[in-house]
Design an enzyme around this catalytic site. Structure first.
Site, PDB file in Angstrom:
ATOM      1  CE  LYS A 121      12.303  86.752  80.523  1.00  0.00           C
ATOM      2  NZ  LYS A 121      13.229  85.871  81.208  1.00  0.00           N
TER       3      LYS A 121
HETATM    4  C1  LIG Z   1       6.671  85.989  79.875  1.00  0.00           C
HETATM    5  C2  LIG Z   1       7.699  84.564  80.919  1.00  0.00           C
HETATM    6  N1  LIG Z   1       7.148  84.394  82.109  1.00  0.00           N
HETATM    7  C3  LIG Z   1       7.804  83.479  82.946  1.00  0.00           C
HETATM    8  C4  LIG Z   1       9.524  83.786  82.912  1.00  0.00           C
HETATM    9  C5  LIG Z   1      10.105  82.773  83.789  1.00  0.00           C
HETATM   10  O1  LIG Z   1      11.775  83.048  84.141  1.00  0.00           O
HETATM   11  P1  LIG Z   1      12.480  82.830  84.399  1.00  0.00           P
HETATM   12  O2  LIG Z   1      12.974  82.266  83.659  1.00  0.00           O
HETATM   13  O3  LIG Z   1      12.978  84.413  85.098  1.00  0.00           O
HETATM   14  O4  LIG Z   1      12.563  81.827  85.698  1.00  0.00           O
HETATM   15  C6  LIG Z   1       9.955  83.839  81.300  1.00  0.00           C
HETATM   16  C7  LIG Z   1      11.266  83.759  80.715  1.00  0.00           C
HETATM   17  O5  LIG Z   1      12.527  83.959  81.418  1.00  0.00           O
HETATM   18  C8  LIG Z   1       9.230  84.726  80.303  1.00  0.00           C
HETATM   19  O6  LIG Z   1       9.679  85.079  79.150  1.00  0.00           O
HETATM   20  N1  LIG Z   2      12.345  82.799  79.663  1.00  0.00           N
HETATM   21  C1  LIG Z   2      13.411  83.071  78.870  1.00  0.00           C
HETATM   22  C2  LIG Z   2      14.783  82.894  78.807  1.00  0.00           C
HETATM   23  C3  LIG Z   2      16.005  83.278  79.267  1.00  0.00           C
HETATM   24  O1  LIG Z   2      15.842  83.423  80.368  1.00  0.00           O
HETATM   25  P1  LIG Z   2      16.308  84.522  81.054  1.00  0.00           P
HETATM   26  O2  LIG Z   2      16.052  85.142  81.948  1.00  0.00           O
HETATM   27  O3  LIG Z   2      18.335  84.279  81.935  1.00  0.00           O
HETATM   28  O4  LIG Z   2      17.105  85.652  79.821  1.00  0.00           O
HETATM   29  C4  LIG Z   2      12.968  84.191  77.615  1.00  0.00           C
HETATM   30  O5  LIG Z   2      12.347  84.801  76.990  1.00  0.00           O
HETATM   31  O6  LIG Z   2      13.830  84.534  76.563  1.00  0.00           O
END
Ligand SMILES: Cc1ncc(COP(=O)(O)O)c(C=O)c1O
Ligand SMILES: N[C@@H](CCOP(=O)(O)O)C(=O)O
Length: 481
Positions: A121
């Protein structure tokens, strides 16, 4: 560049407006009117650029309402080895997202978690923090961010926004469902502009509240509510960059192809990969990996999209992927149904009413083969054995989410053409999930010295029921506090 809503709202705003606006007024998600195409000459020129240079080259295709020199300065300030400082020893932090090969030239990890909160993120959120500050300063405005997290978006947003003038953050997290380290990262922050609210529900409940507040146009305008979740297009745009960077790192020439495997929950990360491919990046395969919360795998296998209720959502050892209603999936389906906003609005009418949709047997689902997806799921037992197998075979420790990715990458390896390198996106570092690492390996994960003892710091968090009105009252009551 103008943007449209997946549900057909008439306005065509530019980037800075949607950066501050988040969701479109009709509840849809913003996408570029058309995806900019990358020419072969551009790909050739981009190979060899630094991360910040590449980010500028790609983002300037999407951001045409910030002067180029200013956007370049923002990229240069964001993507530095000081910010993304936790690369594995032996890997080059200056690359920002180095590739860690498990099998050289064939199978590796794209390191996306070397930023301040040790999850992917940070790749987009650090940029968002700087973009918000720039645009708000220019306009003399302020913003109140309302976000939802299953564990990583929250800390990444708070670290990116802490101390930023004009920005207040209200972050909703699922009470008791995140790891001890994730809780500590968020709840130990004492900054005046950061509020943590633990809701007694799942991530999907928190995300529903964010959308409900955002869909209340009067409240949104009066209290200047903004978004940092990947419903905000800027998050997805920033994530496109590392697919290009990974491609250049893993290949020697632009005649080659690549495949990615992406641990998925809200479909934000893999949506960026899909868009990179639509722009012309030679991606042979995009493999989507879920944990036990396998709504997305189910869609790619069957054509049925059936978001689960909170009671059907599993609390797992890859908690950040405990998501049963994937926001960004709407962006992909918009492309799948030929960018027809009426069709998307009709499908999401059913989803928003707590239902499902079934594309199996339709020409739309048949069209899926053009998008090069494969998918699979992974369970707690798979995670434990994958963490062990990767550690024993390659001497590399991976976190639980990345382990889901590696497991599904192995399962789907046959869908990748021979000779094409396959990168699993490393979405977090193991220390965030030490409980499961101990269970798998009987040892502690490595911990950056600056995060020693974080779990023992005093914590500040409000526990609340997942009720929209109560959250609105909390926001109003704490503005300007
Ligand atoms: C460590 C981790 N892996 C994978 C994901 C999944 O990613 P996305 O929600 O963008 O599919 C998340 C949260 O979104 C995450 O925090
Ligand atoms: N896995 C995410 C959930 C939120 O996802 P986002 O990419 O839409 O912000 C988290 O770790 O908070």
């Amino acid at each position: 560049m103008k943007y449209l809503s997946t549900r057909g709202h008439a306005a065509r705003p530019e980037f800075c407006d949607i950066l501050l606006g988040g969701l479109a007024p009709d509840g849809g998600l913003y996408l570029p009117e058309t995806y900019p195409q990358v020419t072969r000459a551009e790909l050739d020129a981009w190979r060899g650029l630094s991360y910040a240079e590449l980010a500028f080259a790609i983002l300037s295709k999407f951001i045409t309402d910030i002067p180029a020199a200013d956007l370049k300065a923002i990229c240069d300030k964001t993507y530095t080895a000081d910010v993304y400082r936790f690369a594995r020893s032996g890997d080059n932090a200056a690359d920002i997202t180095p590739v860690h090969w498990l099998e050289p030239g064939r199978f590796g990890l794209l390191e996306l978690s070397n930023g301040p909160t040790l999850a992917f993120k940070d790749m987009a959120m650090q940029l968002l923090g700087n973009l918000f500050e720039y645009v708000l300063d220019k306009r003399g405005e302020t913003i109140n961010i309302l976000g939802a997290t299953s564990g990583d978006t929250g800390s990444a947003a708070e670290y990116a926004m802490r101390g930023k003038h004009g920005v207040t953050v209200f972050m909703l997290s699922p009470h008791g469902k995140m790891s001890a380290f994730q809780r500590a990262q968020m709840y130990s922050l004492q900054d005046e502009n950061i509020y943590n609210i633990a809701v007694t529900g799942m991530f999907d409940d928190a995300q529903d509240i964010v959308k409900a507040v955002s869909n209340d146009a009067a409240f949104k305008a009066r209290y200047k509510i903004g978004a940092v979740n990947s419903i905000n297009w800027a998050r997805v745009a920033a994530q496109i960059v590392y697919y290009f960077k990974g491609y250049f790192a893993a290949t020697k020439s632009n005649d080659e192809q690549i495949a990615f495997c992406v641990p998925s929950g809200n479909f934000g990360n893999i949506c960026a990969g899909h868009i990179a491919r639509q722009m012309g990046l030679p991606v042979a395969r995009l493999i989507l990996a879920t944990n036990e919360n396998d709504v997305l795998d189910e869609f790619f296998q069957t054509g049925v999209y059936r978001p689960r209720k909170a009671a059907e959502t599993h609390v797992t050892s890859s908690p950040s992927m405990d998501i049963s209603k994937a926001s960004n999936f709407e962006r992909f389906v918009f492309d799948l149904v030929g960018r027809d906003p009426k069709r998307v609005a009709e499908l999401w009418k059913s989803v928003d009413a707590g239902g499902a949709f079934d594309l199996s047997g339709t020409p739309e689902f048949a069209h899926l083969t053009n998008f090069a997806f494969a998918s699979g799921r992974s369970t707690h037992e798979d995670r434990l054995s994958t963490i062990r197998q990767v550690f024993e075979t390659y001497g590399t420790m991976v976190d639980t989410h990345t382990a889901d990715g590696v497991k599904v990458a192995w399962d789907c390896a046959d869908s990748v053409p021979a000779g094409v390198p396959l990168l699993v996106l490393e979405t977090a570092l193991p220390v965030k999930f030490a409980e499961t690492i101990r269970a798998a390996l009987g040892r502690e994960p490595e911990r950056p010295a600056e995060l020693d003892g974080i779990e023992s710091l005093p914590q500040r968090v409000e526990v609340m029921a997942p009720e929209v009105d109560a959250i609105k009252r909390f926001i109003v009551g704490h503005l300007g506090a």
